[in-house]
Design an enzyme around this catalytic site. Structure first.
Site, PDB file in Angstrom:
ATOM      1  N   ASN A 208       6.866   9.335  52.642  1.00 51.05           N
ATOM      2  CA  ASN A 208       6.934   8.463  51.467  1.00 51.05           C
ATOM      3  C   ASN A 208       8.246   7.690  51.493  1.00 51.05           C
ATOM      4  O   ASN A 208       9.060   7.874  52.401  1.00 51.05           O
ATOM      5  CB  ASN A 208       6.770   9.285  50.179  1.00 51.05           C
ATOM      6  CG  ASN A 208       7.854  10.330  50.040  1.00 51.05           C
ATOM      7  OD1 ASN A 208       9.022  10.008  49.897  1.00 51.05           O
ATOM      8  ND2 ASN A 208       7.465  11.606  50.091  1.00 51.05           N
ATOM      9  N   ILE A 305       7.247  23.583  44.947  1.00 52.96           N
ATOM     10  CA  ILE A 305       8.531  24.292  45.073  1.00 52.96           C
ATOM     11  C   ILE A 305       9.191  24.414  43.698  1.00 52.96           C
ATOM     12  O   ILE A 305       9.652  25.490  43.301  1.00 52.96           O
ATOM     13  CB  ILE A 305       9.471  23.529  46.041  1.00 52.96           C
ATOM     14  CG1 ILE A 305       8.765  23.293  47.374  1.00 52.96           C
ATOM     15  CG2 ILE A 305      10.766  24.304  46.238  1.00 52.96           C
ATOM     16  CD1 ILE A 305       9.474  22.325  48.288  1.00 52.96           C
ATOM     17  N   PHE A 323      12.422  16.461  38.834  1.00 53.76           N
ATOM     18  CA  PHE A 323      12.345  15.016  38.707  1.00 53.76           C
ATOM     19  C   PHE A 323      10.901  14.610  38.458  1.00 53.76           C
ATOM     20  O   PHE A 323       9.982  15.310  38.858  1.00 53.76           O
ATOM     21  CB  PHE A 323      12.865  14.336  39.986  1.00 53.76           C
ATOM     22  CG  PHE A 323      14.348  14.159  39.963  1.00 53.76           C
ATOM     23  CD1 PHE A 323      15.186  15.264  40.066  1.00 53.76           C
ATOM     24  CD2 PHE A 323      14.914  12.902  39.818  1.00 53.76           C
ATOM     25  CE1 PHE A 323      16.563  15.114  40.017  1.00 53.76           C
ATOM     26  CE2 PHE A 323      16.296  12.741  39.771  1.00 53.76           C
ATOM     27  CZ  PHE A 323      17.119  13.837  39.869  1.00 53.76           C
TER      28      PHE A 323
HETATM   29  N1  CTP Z   1       7.968  19.064  43.616  1.00 54.88           N
HETATM   30  C1  CTP Z   1       8.164  20.186  44.372  1.00 54.88           C
HETATM   31  N2  CTP Z   1       7.201  20.608  45.247  1.00 54.88           N
HETATM   32  C2  CTP Z   1       6.053  19.947  45.377  1.00 54.88           C
HETATM   33  C3  CTP Z   1       5.825  18.788  44.610  1.00 54.88           C
HETATM   34  C4  CTP Z   1       6.800  18.365  43.742  1.00 54.88           C
HETATM   35  O1  CTP Z   1       9.212  20.799  44.251  1.00 54.88           O
HETATM   36  N3  CTP Z   1       5.141  20.388  46.249  1.00 54.88           N
HETATM   37  C5  CTP Z   1       9.002  18.659  42.656  1.00 54.88           C
HETATM   38  C6  CTP Z   1       9.751  17.417  43.017  1.00 54.88           C
HETATM   39  O2  CTP Z   1      10.899  17.697  43.791  1.00 54.88           O
HETATM   40  C7  CTP Z   1      10.109  16.874  41.648  1.00 54.88           C
HETATM   41  C8  CTP Z   1       8.907  17.231  40.821  1.00 54.88           C
HETATM   42  O3  CTP Z   1       8.364  18.386  41.441  1.00 54.88           O
HETATM   43  O4  CTP Z   1      11.221  17.546  41.092  1.00 54.88           O
HETATM   44  C9  CTP Z   1       7.919  16.129  40.813  1.00 54.88           C
HETATM   45  O5  CTP Z   1       6.693  16.647  40.489  1.00 54.88           O
HETATM   46  P1  CTP Z   1       5.306  15.998  40.935  1.00 54.88           P
HETATM   47  O6  CTP Z   1       4.246  16.826  40.319  1.00 54.88           O
HETATM   48  O7  CTP Z   1       5.230  15.738  42.369  1.00 54.88           O
HETATM   49  O8  CTP Z   1       5.470  14.690  40.179  1.00 54.88           O
HETATM   50  P2  CTP Z   1       5.390  13.267  40.672  1.00 54.88           P
HETATM   51  O9  CTP Z   1       5.955  13.084  42.029  1.00 54.88           O
HETATM   52  O10 CTP Z   1       6.031  12.505  39.594  1.00 54.88           O
HETATM   53  O11 CTP Z   1       3.815  13.073  40.840  1.00 54.88           O
HETATM   54  P3  CTP Z   1       2.541  13.311  39.864  1.00 54.88           P
HETATM   55  O12 CTP Z   1       2.801  12.419  38.712  1.00 54.88           O
HETATM   56  O13 CTP Z   1       1.426  12.952  40.746  1.00 54.88           O
HETATM   57  O14 CTP Z   1       2.491  14.763  39.460  1.00 54.88           O
END
Ligand code: CTP
Length: 396
Positions: A208, A305, A323
């Site tokens: 990404n 995570i 975040f």
């Molecule tokens: N995160 C993580 N592990 C993952 C996915 C996300 O630790 N497998 C953490 C990111 O580091 C960030 C937060 O979760 O702190 C973002 O959550 P995420 O659900 O991925 O949100 P978005 O990227 O905003 O996407 P969406 O809106 O699709 O949920």
């Protein structure tokens, strides 16, 4: 960097001890006083004379030297230091530490000390992987002992694998981080940053646009306030900051493993743009066009995570910050995300392309806490990082 600091340096009996004179030299050059203590086996690999000469003070070896016991005493020796470093930390020394055995000067000092302890394990790969050593490692982690390595590499015994001592420069960097002063001194913070790469085949991956700029700036700001920072970074385009412990990973699964290995910590900031999905079964060979047809990728969901760290029963960091990158309804989505993931704060930002935030140098964030949403004005990513680090210091 280490002026007025005293390091109690315990040298175990491993071949890696030959690197210890270099470590002493680095400590001395940085202004630290070094008290060397050698185990009986340690003294077989590097002499007390060498260590004492480089340290500029006598190297200690035996426990029951009555004159010295009166003059110095092992309790005093262990308390006069600002930090205790064990390098190389052998399987035997780790076992003694984990059980609280105290049958020589080194192990007695380790039991008597009230200071933080950094150990740099070094042993044969099978000894490292033995369940007993892994159990001891887990115990020592729980006891709050900090680890430097071990790393994988060629071993003196001819085998390859984990168990090699990290280089003196890395031990030195970790000591500098642990002895920092500031409102976050003595606090350990894990920061994730950058994108992850999820392999499709040996040459292709899914990634990404995250540059790692905001995560890097946060790690730097936390370190500047005195925190000991473990910086777990995916393949970012911005270099990691100085003075933090850098753990490089590629995939989300590796990032999770690295974060778990870095715990316990006082706080965690998950700024990485972790891939939500990975290719379920990456091809072992490069996929070829001449096989005909268009490839179909099947995905599997990556473990979250942030959610896993925030929802730990055992050893949850006191402050977990996530975040949220949103393109609309920022506050509503981020507030829901905070509740769903169980983290304390969410730093939400609007990543619509017209904001120029993703990959840019500025950020406009909303901080979501238990008390509600707080809009911060648009500012540089460094300024956002400094403000967030200051808030974290106040909360911790
Ligand atoms: N995160 C993580 N592990 C993952 C996915 C996300 O630790 N497998 C953490 C990111 O580091 C960030 C937060 O979760 O702190 C973002 O959550 P995420 O659900 O991925 O949100 P978005 O990227 O905003 O996407 P969406 O809106 O699709 O949920």
């Amino acid at each position: 960097m280490l002026a007025n600091k005293r390091i109690l340096l315990i040298v175990g009996g491993g071949i890696a001890a030959f690197k210890l004179p270099e470590l002493v030299r680095m400590f001395r050059a940085a202004g630290a006083a070094v008290t060397p203590v050698l185990t009986r086996a340690g003294a077989e690999f590097v002499t007390p004379l060498t260590m004492g000469t480089l340290a500029g003070e006598e190297a200690h070896t035996a426990l029951f030297d009555l004159t010295k016991e009166v003059e110095i005493g092992h309790i005093q020796l262990s308390r006069a230091a600002d930090l205790v470093v064990v390098a190389p930390a052998t399987a035997d020394l780790m076992a003694k530490m984990a059980t609280g055995a105290a049958d020589d000067l080194a192990s007695t000092l380790l039991l008597a000390t009230d200071k933080r302890v950094l150990i740099a394990p070094a042993m044969n790969v099978r000894m490292w992987e033995h369940p007993a050593t892994q159990r001891n490692m887990a115990t020592l982690h729980r006891d709050g002992v900090t680890f430097a390595g071990p790393v994988s590499g060629d071993m003196a015994c001819g085998e390859y694998g984990p168990g090699r001592m990290v280089e003196p420069a890395e031990i030195f960097a970790q000591v500098v981080a642990m002895l920092r002063e500031g409102p976050l001194a003595g606090k350990r913070v894990v920061v994730t940053s950058g994108p992850t790469h999820e392999p499709i085949d040996p040459v292709r991956y899914i990634a990404n646009r995250s540059s790692g700029a905001q995560g890097s700036a946060i790690a730097r700001a936390l370190a500047q306030l005195g925190a000991e920072v473990v910086f777990v970074t995916g393949p970012a385009s911005v270099p990691p900051p100085e003075g933090v412990q850098v753990v490089r990973v590629e995939t989300a699964a590796q990032m999770l493993a690295a974060v778990e290995a870095a715990l316990p910590a006082d706080a965690a900031v998950m700024a990485a743009a972790v891939a939500d999905w990975r290719v379920a079964q990456p091809s072992e060979a490069k996929m070829k066009k001449e096989n005909g047809g268009l490839p179909t990728l099947h995905f599997a969901e990556n473990r979250d995570i942030l959610a896993e760290v925030a929802q730990r029963r055992d050893g949850r960091p006191k402050l977990v910050v996530g975040f949220a990158a949103e393109t609309h309804d920022v506050v509503a989505y981020a507030t829901a995300k905070r509740a769903r993931k169980g983290c304390d704060w969410i730093v939400a930002n609007d990543v619509r392309p017209e904001t120029g935030i993703m990959g840019g140098s500025e950020n406009a964030v909303t901080l979501i806490t238990a008390d509600g949403a707080e809009d911060w004005p648009r500012m540089g990513k460094d300024a956002v990082a400094e403000r967030l680090a200051a808030r974290m210091a106040a909360a911790l």
